[in-house]
Design a protein around this motif. Structure first.
Motif, PDB file in Angstrom:
ATOM      1  N   ARG A  94       9.006  -0.210   4.960  1.00  0.00           N
ATOM      2  CA  ARG A  94       8.983  -1.025   5.847  1.00  0.00           C
ATOM      3  C   ARG A  94       7.841  -1.655   6.019  1.00  0.00           C
ATOM      4  O   ARG A  94       7.314  -1.264   5.629  1.00  0.00           O
ATOM      5  CB  ARG A  94       8.896   0.163   7.464  1.00  0.00           C
ATOM      6  CG  ARG A  94       8.905  -0.328   8.166  1.00  0.00           C
ATOM      7  CD  ARG A  94       8.956   0.349  10.265  1.00  0.00           C
ATOM      8  NE  ARG A  94       9.493  -0.278  10.877  1.00  0.00           N
ATOM      9  CZ  ARG A  94       7.889  -0.381  11.325  1.00  0.00           C
ATOM     10  NH1 ARG A  94       6.688   0.482  11.126  1.00  0.00           N
ATOM     11  NH2 ARG A  94       7.483  -1.526  12.978  1.00  0.00           N
ATOM     12  N   ARG A  95       8.343  -3.465   6.184  1.00  0.00           N
ATOM     13  CA  ARG A  95       7.481  -4.709   5.563  1.00  0.00           C
ATOM     14  C   ARG A  95       8.500  -5.572   7.300  1.00  0.00           C
ATOM     15  O   ARG A  95       8.762  -5.266   7.542  1.00  0.00           O
ATOM     16  CB  ARG A  95       7.063  -5.235   4.935  1.00  0.00           C
ATOM     17  CG  ARG A  95       7.264  -4.404   3.798  1.00  0.00           C
ATOM     18  CD  ARG A  95       6.650  -5.056   2.685  1.00  0.00           C
ATOM     19  NE  ARG A  95       5.854  -5.695   2.892  1.00  0.00           N
ATOM     20  CZ  ARG A  95       5.276  -7.009   2.093  1.00  0.00           C
ATOM     21  NH1 ARG A  95       5.441  -7.221   1.026  1.00  0.00           N
ATOM     22  NH2 ARG A  95       4.185  -6.826   1.944  1.00  0.00           N
ATOM     23  N   GLN A 136       0.890  -3.607  -0.812  1.00  0.00           N
ATOM     24  CA  GLN A 136       0.993  -2.329   0.173  1.00  0.00           C
ATOM     25  C   GLN A 136       0.683  -2.312   0.935  1.00  0.00           C
ATOM     26  O   GLN A 136       0.415  -1.417   1.700  1.00  0.00           O
ATOM     27  CB  GLN A 136      -0.298  -1.862  -0.416  1.00  0.00           C
ATOM     28  CG  GLN A 136      -0.135  -0.744  -2.485  1.00  0.00           C
ATOM     29  CD  GLN A 136      -1.748  -0.081  -2.714  1.00  0.00           C
ATOM     30  OE1 GLN A 136      -2.371  -0.608  -3.601  1.00  0.00           O
ATOM     31  NE2 GLN A 136      -1.402   0.933  -2.516  1.00  0.00           N
ATOM     32  N   SER A 137       0.830  -3.908   1.757  1.00  0.00           N
ATOM     33  CA  SER A 137       0.110  -4.267   2.912  1.00  0.00           C
ATOM     34  C   SER A 137       1.776  -3.969   3.761  1.00  0.00           C
ATOM     35  O   SER A 137       2.835  -4.730   3.308  1.00  0.00           O
ATOM     36  CB  SER A 137      -0.186  -5.556   3.092  1.00  0.00           C
ATOM     37  OG  SER A 137      -0.322  -5.851   4.403  1.00  0.00           O
ATOM     38  N   ALA A 139      -5.884  -4.106   7.476  1.00  0.00           N
ATOM     39  CA  ALA A 139      -5.832  -3.178   8.286  1.00  0.00           C
ATOM     40  C   ALA A 139      -5.143  -3.545  10.124  1.00  0.00           C
ATOM     41  O   ALA A 139      -5.031  -3.164  11.097  1.00  0.00           O
ATOM     42  CB  ALA A 139      -7.423  -2.546   8.234  1.00  0.00           C
ATOM     43  N   LEU A 140      -6.333  -4.044  10.481  1.00  0.00           N
ATOM     44  CA  LEU A 140      -5.820  -4.399  11.721  1.00  0.00           C
ATOM     45  C   LEU A 140      -4.680  -5.781  12.283  1.00  0.00           C
ATOM     46  O   LEU A 140      -4.028  -4.847  13.172  1.00  0.00           O
ATOM     47  CB  LEU A 140      -6.851  -5.637  12.251  1.00  0.00           C
ATOM     48  CG  LEU A 140      -8.084  -5.358  12.271  1.00  0.00           C
ATOM     49  CD1 LEU A 140      -9.038  -6.533  12.585  1.00  0.00           C
ATOM     50  CD2 LEU A 140      -8.381  -4.990  13.852  1.00  0.00           C
ATOM     51  N   TYR A 168       1.148  -4.274  14.203  1.00  0.00           N
ATOM     52  CA  TYR A 168       2.499  -3.821  13.369  1.00  0.00           C
ATOM     53  C   TYR A 168       3.081  -2.776  13.912  1.00  0.00           C
ATOM     54  O   TYR A 168       3.687  -2.350  14.690  1.00  0.00           O
ATOM     55  CB  TYR A 168       3.013  -4.663  11.788  1.00  0.00           C
ATOM     56  CG  TYR A 168       4.266  -4.690  11.813  1.00  0.00           C
ATOM     57  CD1 TYR A 168       4.971  -5.129  12.428  1.00  0.00           C
ATOM     58  CD2 TYR A 168       4.345  -3.312  11.166  1.00  0.00           C
ATOM     59  CE1 TYR A 168       6.877  -4.821  11.671  1.00  0.00           C
ATOM     60  CE2 TYR A 168       5.881  -2.888  10.451  1.00  0.00           C
ATOM     61  CZ  TYR A 168       6.385  -4.045  11.296  1.00  0.00           C
ATOM     62  OH  TYR A 168       8.083  -3.927  10.647  1.00  0.00           O
ATOM     63  N   ASP A 169       2.134  -1.942  13.549  1.00  0.00           N
ATOM     64  CA  ASP A 169       2.715  -0.534  13.776  1.00  0.00           C
ATOM     65  C   ASP A 169       2.767  -0.267  15.260  1.00  0.00           C
ATOM     66  O   ASP A 169       3.804   0.697  15.537  1.00  0.00           O
ATOM     67  CB  ASP A 169       1.595   0.722  13.204  1.00  0.00           C
ATOM     68  CG  ASP A 169       2.134   0.657  11.249  1.00  0.00           C
ATOM     69  OD1 ASP A 169       3.077  -0.021  11.328  1.00  0.00           O
ATOM     70  OD2 ASP A 169       0.668   0.870  11.315  1.00  0.00           O
TER      71      ASP A 169
END
Length: 441
Positions: free
Chosen positions: A139-140, A176-177, A276-277, A282-283
């Motif tokens: 999921r991106r 991997q982002s 990471a922020l 996004y999550d």
């Protein structure tokens, strides 16, 4: 004497190397743009510290790389499955050699029988995905245009000049982002379209054009404000993650560097923490696209009655117009005037009868009265009978008869009475004169 040419040749070669180095340094200082790394087909794990020994330097280095491959796979497996590294499977060195794409040397020290290094491992996504269990699609986010902004010394730059912050983002591996970054190189027209000033502009129309040009759907601004204690000394950086055309703050953090030489490493850590922020936001659903970036909706279609009325108004009506033309010049003048009337779509010649009445079919968008009024204002005579119009040359009116002006009587002078005589010159004295002068006169 033989040593002198050799000595001169050595000096010239040294000068050539120095000159070439100066030219290269000048090009490096003025050249713009850092192409981003394409990491779509690899999986990266960095920060692997190894400290191994061996009989020779080459054997120690080879053993250190073997250890880094094993540690890297376990760390990658634990990161993919969100489980401890102790539960990761043990793969043979032969299998690891087939899935490892390359080894990145971050820092290394090679001794006679010892090898100390910080390494990074790049795994092939297609081969390692089956062993990791991540062969399917991940999921991106939608494509996000990334704008790195550096603020230092009171000035803000983005892609105008090469800087450590842009280089860190260009070297960041995004495979991997969860964020689909759209990174620009800074070459060509990039510094004109994407710069620090553009990151502060709220205009939606210009943002739409930029997003369409680079194939992105939203905007991410990675901002860093660097403060140096003194040139070459310790540095403190404040990182701020922004989202959207209005620059809404997603989060921030601070990092420090002991000296200017450690600023590139600080920027690399800043990129990882900022990613990471963005991923956390996004999550959580906080990176939703601003609806103002969408194209405005078209106006509703007009009603059928309005469309029919507009078509009726726009459709031309054909009128038959006869022109009494005694000669060819009059006929051509009438033909030209009919074609030049505003609203006339077409003029068809039916017959040409010089000295008699010639007829035309005129397609006109409007009322026949307006057509006649326009032709009349241009000097033509017109008669309307039974839906037909006849034009003729208007005869000039004869000049008005000029009558001679009547002589005006002269005013008569009043006559003096008969019994009144003309006073003598001696008596024409002012009333204010003395009586003595009157008697002398």
């Amino acid at each position: 004497m033989a040593r002198r040419p050799i000595f001169l040749a050595a000096i010239l070669a040294l000068l050539g190397i120095v000159a070439a180095g100066g030219v290269y340094a000048q090009m490096e200082a003025t050249e713009r743009g850092i192409p981003p790394l394409d990491s779509s087909g690899t999986l990266e794990i960095g920060g692997l510290h190894v400290d191994v020994g061996g009989k020779t330097p080459q054997e120690s280095r080879y053993a250190g790389w073997r250890v880094a491959q094993r540690l890297g796979f376990k760390k990658l497996w634990a990161k993919s499955h969100k489980l401890p590294e102790s539960q990761a499977p043990n793969l043979s060195d032969a299998t690891l050699d087939t899935i490892v794409s390359s080894i990145i040397v971050e820092r290394e020290q090679i001794g006679p029988n010892r090898y100390i290094a910080d390494l990074g491992i790049l795994f092939d996504r297609a081969r390692a995905g089956e062993l990791l269990g991540i062969g399917g699609q991940t999921r991106r986010s939608q494509p996000m245009l990334l704008i790195p902004v550096t603020i230092t010394g009171g000035s803000a730059t983005s892609l105008e000049l090469r800087n450590p912050w842009q280089r860190a983002w260009a070297q960041f591996r995004t495979s991997q982002s969860a964020i689909d970054y759209v990174r620009v190189s800074g070459q060509g027209v990039d510094p004109l379209l994407i710069n620090a000033a553009q990151a502060r502009r709220p205009g939606r129309g210009w943002w739409r054009n930029i997003l369409d040009l680079y194939g992105a759907a939203d905007i991410l601004v990675a901002e860093v404000n660097v403060h140096r204690l003194y040139p070459g000394g310790p540095a403190r950086a404040r990182f701020i993650a922004r989202h959207g055309p209005d620059g809404e703050i997603v989060g921030g953090f601070e990092l420090t560097a002991p000296n200017s030489a450690a600023i590139p490493q600080m920027m690399e850590r800043g990129v990882q923490q900022m990613d990471a922020l963005f991923t956390t936001a996004y999550d959580a659903g906080a990176l939703a696209r601003d609806s103002s970036l969408n194209l405005p909706e078209p106006p509703p279609p007009p009603l059928e009655e309005e469309v029919a009325e507009k078509k009726a108004k726009a459709a031309p009506t054909t009128y038959r117009i006869g022109v009494t033309a005694p000669n060819a010049a009059t006929y051509n003048s009438a033909f030209a005037h009919l074609r030049a009337v505003p609203g006339v779509a077409r003029v068809d010649q039916l017959n040409i009868a010089l000295g008699d009445t010639s007829y035309f079919n005129v397609s006109y968008r409007g009322d026949v009265g307006r057509l006649v009024a326009i032709l009349t204002s241009r000097g033509w005579g017109a008669e309307v009978s039974g839906g037909q119009v006849r034009l003729f040359v208007r005869r000039p009116e004869p000049p008005a008869e000029q009558r001679p002006a009547q002589p005006q009587p002269q005013p008569t002078q009043p006559q003096a009475p008969a019994n009144q005589t003309e006073p003598s010159a001696a008596l024409r004295v002012p009333a204010t004169g003395s009586s003595e002068r009157a008697e002398l006169g």
